[in-house]
Design an enzyme around this catalytic site. Structure first.
Site, PDB file in Angstrom:
ATOM      1  N   THR A 291      25.913  22.140  83.570  1.00 15.69           N
ATOM      2  CA  THR A 291      24.703  21.808  84.235  1.00 15.69           C
ATOM      3  C   THR A 291      23.715  22.905  83.555  1.00 15.69           C
ATOM      4  O   THR A 291      22.334  22.541  83.214  1.00 15.69           O
ATOM      5  CB  THR A 291      24.667  22.193  85.836  1.00 15.69           C
ATOM      6  OG1 THR A 291      25.637  21.302  86.313  1.00 15.69           O
ATOM      7  CG2 THR A 291      23.281  21.577  86.221  1.00 15.69           C
ATOM      8  N   THR A 292      23.942  24.283  83.449  1.00 15.58           N
ATOM      9  CA  THR A 292      23.228  25.093  82.693  1.00 15.58           C
ATOM     10  C   THR A 292      22.746  24.946  81.503  1.00 15.58           C
ATOM     11  O   THR A 292      21.595  25.426  81.011  1.00 15.58           O
ATOM     12  CB  THR A 292      23.761  26.560  82.938  1.00 15.58           C
ATOM     13  OG1 THR A 292      24.116  26.634  84.505  1.00 15.58           O
ATOM     14  CG2 THR A 292      22.843  27.617  82.608  1.00 15.58           C
TER      15      THR A 292
ATOM     16  N   TYR B 145      24.944  10.121  92.087  1.00 17.48           N
ATOM     17  CA  TYR B 145      24.030   9.000  92.376  1.00 17.48           C
ATOM     18  C   TYR B 145      24.739   8.102  93.289  1.00 17.48           C
ATOM     19  O   TYR B 145      24.272   7.464  94.185  1.00 17.48           O
ATOM     20  CB  TYR B 145      23.442   8.578  91.153  1.00 17.48           C
ATOM     21  CG  TYR B 145      22.270   7.471  91.476  1.00 17.48           C
ATOM     22  CD1 TYR B 145      21.161   7.941  91.887  1.00 17.48           C
ATOM     23  CD2 TYR B 145      22.531   6.157  91.073  1.00 17.48           C
ATOM     24  CE1 TYR B 145      20.081   6.995  91.996  1.00 17.48           C
ATOM     25  CE2 TYR B 145      21.705   5.240  91.461  1.00 17.48           C
ATOM     26  CZ  TYR B 145      20.334   5.634  91.772  1.00 17.48           C
ATOM     27  OH  TYR B 145      19.407   4.761  91.976  1.00 17.48           O
TER      28      TYR B 145
ATOM     29  N   TYR C 155      34.684  19.999  89.841  1.00 12.08           N
ATOM     30  CA  TYR C 155      33.324  20.874  89.938  1.00 12.08           C
ATOM     31  C   TYR C 155      32.608  20.089  91.011  1.00 12.08           C
ATOM     32  O   TYR C 155      32.152  18.779  91.215  1.00 12.08           O
ATOM     33  CB  TYR C 155      32.480  20.800  88.737  1.00 12.08           C
ATOM     34  CG  TYR C 155      31.191  21.453  88.707  1.00 12.08           C
ATOM     35  CD1 TYR C 155      30.870  22.112  89.788  1.00 12.08           C
ATOM     36  CD2 TYR C 155      30.184  21.107  87.758  1.00 12.08           C
ATOM     37  CE1 TYR C 155      29.609  22.926  89.674  1.00 12.08           C
ATOM     38  CE2 TYR C 155      29.062  21.847  87.870  1.00 12.08           C
ATOM     39  CZ  TYR C 155      28.474  22.640  88.931  1.00 12.08           C
ATOM     40  OH  TYR C 155      27.443  23.259  88.861  1.00 12.08           O
TER      41      TYR C 155
ATOM     42  N   ARG D  15      23.371  18.977  94.077  1.00 15.23           N
ATOM     43  CA  ARG D  15      22.993  18.308  92.751  1.00 15.23           C
ATOM     44  C   ARG D  15      23.500  16.822  92.789  1.00 15.23           C
ATOM     45  O   ARG D  15      22.734  15.904  92.425  1.00 15.23           O
ATOM     46  CB  ARG D  15      23.456  18.778  91.559  1.00 15.23           C
ATOM     47  CG  ARG D  15      22.764  20.305  91.073  1.00 15.23           C
ATOM     48  CD  ARG D  15      23.182  20.650  89.739  1.00 15.23           C
ATOM     49  NE  ARG D  15      22.375  21.920  89.556  1.00 15.23           N
ATOM     50  CZ  ARG D  15      21.400  21.994  88.706  1.00 15.23           C
ATOM     51  NH1 ARG D  15      20.565  20.975  88.637  1.00 15.23           N
ATOM     52  NH2 ARG D  15      20.839  23.111  88.279  1.00 15.23           N
TER      53      ARG D  15
ATOM     54  N   LYS E 176      35.654  24.559  90.479  1.00 16.48           N
ATOM     55  CA  LYS E 176      34.333  25.264  90.434  1.00 16.48           C
ATOM     56  C   LYS E 176      33.687  24.915  91.721  1.00 16.48           C
ATOM     57  O   LYS E 176      32.929  23.798  91.939  1.00 16.48           O
ATOM     58  CB  LYS E 176      33.408  24.948  89.259  1.00 16.48           C
ATOM     59  CG  LYS E 176      32.162  25.885  89.250  1.00 16.48           C
ATOM     60  CD  LYS E 176      31.286  25.368  88.050  1.00 16.48           C
ATOM     61  CE  LYS E 176      30.150  26.067  88.101  1.00 16.48           C
ATOM     62  NZ  LYS E 176      29.210  25.984  87.185  1.00 16.48           N
TER      63      LYS E 176
ATOM     64  N   ILE F  93      32.307  30.951  87.414  1.00 17.56           N
ATOM     65  CA  ILE F  93      31.305  30.568  86.373  1.00 17.56           C
ATOM     66  C   ILE F  93      30.049  30.825  86.669  1.00 17.56           C
ATOM     67  O   ILE F  93      29.322  30.154  87.153  1.00 17.56           O
ATOM     68  CB  ILE F  93      31.839  29.037  86.065  1.00 17.56           C
ATOM     69  CG1 ILE F  93      33.409  28.662  85.740  1.00 17.56           C
ATOM     70  CG2 ILE F  93      30.985  28.557  84.938  1.00 17.56           C
ATOM     71  CD1 ILE F  93      33.878  27.346  85.811  1.00 17.56           C
TER      72      ILE F  93
END
Length: 292
Positions: free
Chosen positions: A47-48, A109, A135, A140, A164, A206
């Protein structure tokens, strides 16, 4: 089941030039700083990294550069999505040379049920030639991968070796450890909670802020994993306000601003993300100047 992904991992940013091209020269410097800072493994295309805004060619180039400059550190690649067949097709056509694992975010989504996520992960794991890190980041994706479901996935897929976890729910983190074997790795997806997760049996983080402060993050996590919480807390307390400032106006806006202050990268994000406010940059600058 391997515990390869323990200690201090970093969710690498993608630097951009002022013209919004990927800045590979700066990315090289970022990776080299992680190696010098004592980080244990690298995560590309998370994501980052603003992965959603990268072209396929850019993604491939980023992964190749990270592998080349990793100095032997394990490299994990993000391969999440909300179409199971598309992820499997991506895996089937990916060059896994030099890749130690994949990070697979919960489908966003379309909001599948727990049974849907279980079946999704089992199919992805079957296709993957390398270990899989789950994850979970409900803020999000709009869905939460429940602890019981994690346990079912791990029981059905030997190569699912870690999660994660970024739900922020302490009870869920504890339950994940309850429902998984001892050699399954619980990783903090939140810098602020890394020391907390370690104290209940987690095996590291992480990290976002490690892009800018790899030495401090690696030292913090290594002390925690040695059960030296007295010294680990000193670093945690030193960084706690900075952890919060990094996410005040969204990620990776905060850490990119900090890295720009350090002279490492340009403060550029790709729309729809946008650089943080001047006021917040001032807060980050003031806090950074207080770090020892």
């Amino acid at each position: 089941m391997s515990q390869l992904f323990t200690g201090a991992g970093v969710a690498l940013i993608t630097p951009f030039t002022k013209e919004s091209h990927v800045d590979y020269k700066s990315l090289e410097k970022v990776v080299e700083n992680q190696v010098k800072g004592g980080m244990d493994y690298l995560v590309a295309l998370g994501t980052t990294a603003e992965t959603a805004t990268l072209t396929q060619d850019e993604k491939s180039n980023v992964v190749e550069l990270v592998k080349e400059k990793s100095a032997g550190l394990p490299v994990v690649v993000g391969m999440g999505g909300n179409d199971t067949r598309a992820i499997i097709n991506q895996i089937d056509n990916f060059n896994f040379d030099g890749i130690s694992g994949i990070l697979v975010v919960t489908p966003y989504y379309n909001k599948p049920s727990q049974e849907g996520m279980y079946r999704h992960y089992v199919e992805v794991a079957k296709a993957s030639p390398v270990p899989v890190i789950l994850y979970n980041v409900p803020s999000r994706t709009g869905i939460n991968l429940e602890a019981e479901t994690v346990g079912r996935i791990v029981a059905a897929a030997d190569n699912v070796v870690a999660i994660k976890e970024a739900s922020g729910e302490h009870s869920q983190m504890t339950k994940i450890l309850k429902y998984t074997p001892d050699n399954f790795t619980l990783i903090s997806g939140d810098d602020l909670l890394a020391i907390t997760i370690s104290s209940i049996g987690g095996k590291g983080v992480i990290s976002v802020i490690a892009n800018a402060l790899p030495g401090k993050v690696s030292k913090l996590m290594h002390l925690a994993m040695e059960n030296n919480y007295a010294e680990a807390r000193k670093i945690h307390f030193e960084l706690i306000e900075m952890f919060q400032l990094m996410f005040k106006e969204g990620n990776p806006g905060g850490v990119k601003a900090l890295m720009n202050l350090q002279g490492t990268i340009e403060n550029v994000l790709r729309l729809p993300l946008y650089p943080i406010s001047e006021g917040l940059i001032g807060e980050i600058k003031a806090r950074y100047e207080k770090l020892s």
